[in-house]
Design an enzyme around this catalytic site. Structure first.
Site, PDB file in Angstrom:
ATOM      1  CB  CYS A  82      -1.125  -0.122   1.109  1.00  0.00           C
ATOM      2  SG  CYS A  82      -2.355   1.195   0.945  1.00  0.00           S
ATOM      3  CG  HIS A 189      -4.198  -3.638   2.145  1.00  0.00           C
ATOM      4  ND1 HIS A 189      -3.340  -3.206   3.134  1.00  0.00           N
ATOM      5  CD2 HIS A 189      -4.813  -2.559   1.710  1.00  0.00           C
ATOM      6  CE1 HIS A 189      -3.351  -1.951   3.042  1.00  0.00           C
ATOM      7  NE2 HIS A 189      -4.226  -1.332   2.213  1.00  0.00           N
ATOM      8  CD  GLU A 191      -2.608  -6.541   4.851  1.00  0.00           C
ATOM      9  OE1 GLU A 191      -1.919  -6.730   3.626  1.00  0.00           O
ATOM     10  OE2 GLU A 191      -2.775  -5.219   5.096  1.00  0.00           O
TER      11      GLU A 191
END
Lengths: 218, 254
Positions: A82, A189, A191
């Site tokens: 990001c 992202h 994650e």
């Protein structure tokens, strides 16, 4: 020496990144750290970022981490996420702040709505398709068009086409991943991107920083 | 193909436990937030929204433990709301593993908390939740707080515009007229917000069948649709919801 260091410069939520990495590699030692020495000692480095890039750059410098980031990006498997991707470029239109300059190019904002066109929601928030533009060890097992979770208002415009690793459409194509040598960076992202994201993180942990899988004896 | 419209199951939690009607087949413990979250994740939920309805402040910290556990097991965005009053509250939830925090009554009482929080943690983490009720006979809506019990006199759309200017990254828009009715979203309300604001709008309140979800996107122009009971009582899975939306021509993640 830790297996992986997540660079903590006080901006945003690093727990998600840590939890996802720990999930794919339960036996790895994963540190969240703002200590340059620990960043230097780690085998792999993750450089995340949330919020506004001017704040991120300021906090990075306030903690004396700039050189540690540059050293890591020059020497070991390095994953930017990001704002951690955006900071690798020369300059961002967000506050017109200079970045680390590892990659040539600017970070620009999605266009503001234009009359008589369909309204473009900003931030670009949600699951969008990622289309890899070059083979890379981090894309192994991830199909073209796999959806990842995005939340951002700015995106990179690299000057060197060779570093582009993937594009996404919103509604025009933009660069959502870049790669060069031991550095890989994504606008989305991983994650928070369920199975595909976890796969990318597992690929990163397995990566030796070379572009081709290493072959013993060669 | 591009950005998918999101489907978001909403769970009421109290004292760190899921309350109210989780009725999945084969679920060992319907109150276990991890088990419920994992089930929704498997069904293809794009995000999860947890609303803390704990009445007493004594038990508030239990949600932190709960978020911590869910965030270790489920790797999709998690939004948490309910009783969030300060930047310190926001930080605590983010540190526990929430990705976004929704602020409702406190934002109306003290709009600076939105500005302050979005400056400190980034707009992408700050959702302003607006409970709106139609002004009888007019095409405008009034903001209610405290779970819909307290009228504020504020025009909902004006408040939405202001929340965006203060730094909200997203609006969770609930129709108090429709909430719990199962008659579908207030589509005029949803559309008024979606067509006026630049930030994404999550439509909420009133979903009783899958058709309502599609209508929220097609007629309400919502970027995301939130529902509770149709998923909790296992009337429909998130996957069925997405199949239905796809047939209606809506782009969804599958």
């Amino acid at each position: 020496m830790s297996d992986l260091a997540i660079i903590d410069y006080g901006m945003g939520n690093l727990r998600s990144v840590q939890k996802a990495l720990q999930h794919v590699a339960p036996d790895c030692q994963i540190l969240v750290t703002s200590d340059p020495a620990e960043v230097r000692a780690a085998r792999h480095v993750v450089f995340p970022g949330q919020g506004a890039m001017p704040d991120c750059m300021r906090e990075l410098d306030a903690r004396g981490l700039r050189q540690a980031v540059l050293d890591a990006a020059a020497s070991k498997p390095f994953l930017g996420i990001c704002i951690g991707l955006q900071m690798l470029f020369e300059v961002s239109h967000e506050g017109n702040v200079p970045g680390l300059g590892l990659f040539r190019g600017e970070v620009v904002r999605f266009p503001h709505p234009v009359a008589d066109q369909e309204r473009l929601k900003v931030p670009h928030m949600g699951w969008n398709e990622v289309n890899p533009t070059q083979p890379h060890p981090l894309w192994v097992g991830i199909s073209a068009g796999e959806r990842f979770y995005f939340v951002h208002s700015y995106y990179p415009v690299p000057l060197e086409p060779g570093i582009v690793a993937a594009r996404t459409r919103y509604p025009e194509p933009f660069v959502c991943a870049v790669a060069r040598d031991n550095v890989f960076a994504v606008q989305f992202h991983p994650e928070k991107s369920q199975a595909a994201g976890l796969r990318l993180l597992a690929n990163f942990l397995a990566w030796d920083g070379l572009l081709q899988p290493s072959r013993p004896g060669t | 193909m591009g950005l998918a419209k999101r489907v978001i199951p909403c769970l009421d939690v109290s004292g760190g436990r899921v309350v109210k009607g989780i009725n999945f087949v084969g679920l060992r413990d319907a109150g276990d937030p991890v088990e419920v979250a994992r089930r929704y994740d498997e069904q293809g939920a794009d995000e999860l929204c947890f609303l803390d309805i704990t009445a007493t402040s004594d038990n508030r910290d239990l949600i932190l433990t709960m978020i911590e556990s869910v965030a270790s097991q489920v790797f999709i965005p998690l939004t948490v709301g309910g009783g969030v009053r300060s930047v310190a509250d926001v930080r605590r939830l983010l540190n526990a593993g929430a990705d976004k925090v929704s602020i409702n009554s406190a934002a109306v009482q003290n709009p600076e908390v939105v500005a302050d929080a979005s400056e400190k943690v980034g707009s992408q983490c700050i959702v302003v939740a607006i409970d709106a009720k139609q002004v009888a006979g007019e095409a405008r809506w009034e903001v209610y707080t405290h779970g819909g019990r307290r009228a504020t006199g504020l025009d909902a759309l004006e408040w939405g515009v202001r929340a965006q200017a203060l730094g909200a990254g997203e609006i969770l828009l609930t129709s108090m007229d429709r909430d719990g009715t199962r008659n579908g979203f207030d589509l005029a309300l949803t559309r008024a917000f979606a067509d006026t604001l630049e930030i994404p709008i999550i439509a909420s309140g009133g979903v009783g069948c899958l058709e309502h979800l599609s209508a929220g996107v097609l007629e309400g122009h919502a970027d995301a649709v939130l529902a509770a009971s149709i998923f909790h009582y296992a009337e429909s899975t998130v996957r069925e919801a997405k199949d239905h939306m796809a047939i209606r021509g809506i782009e969804v993640r599958r």
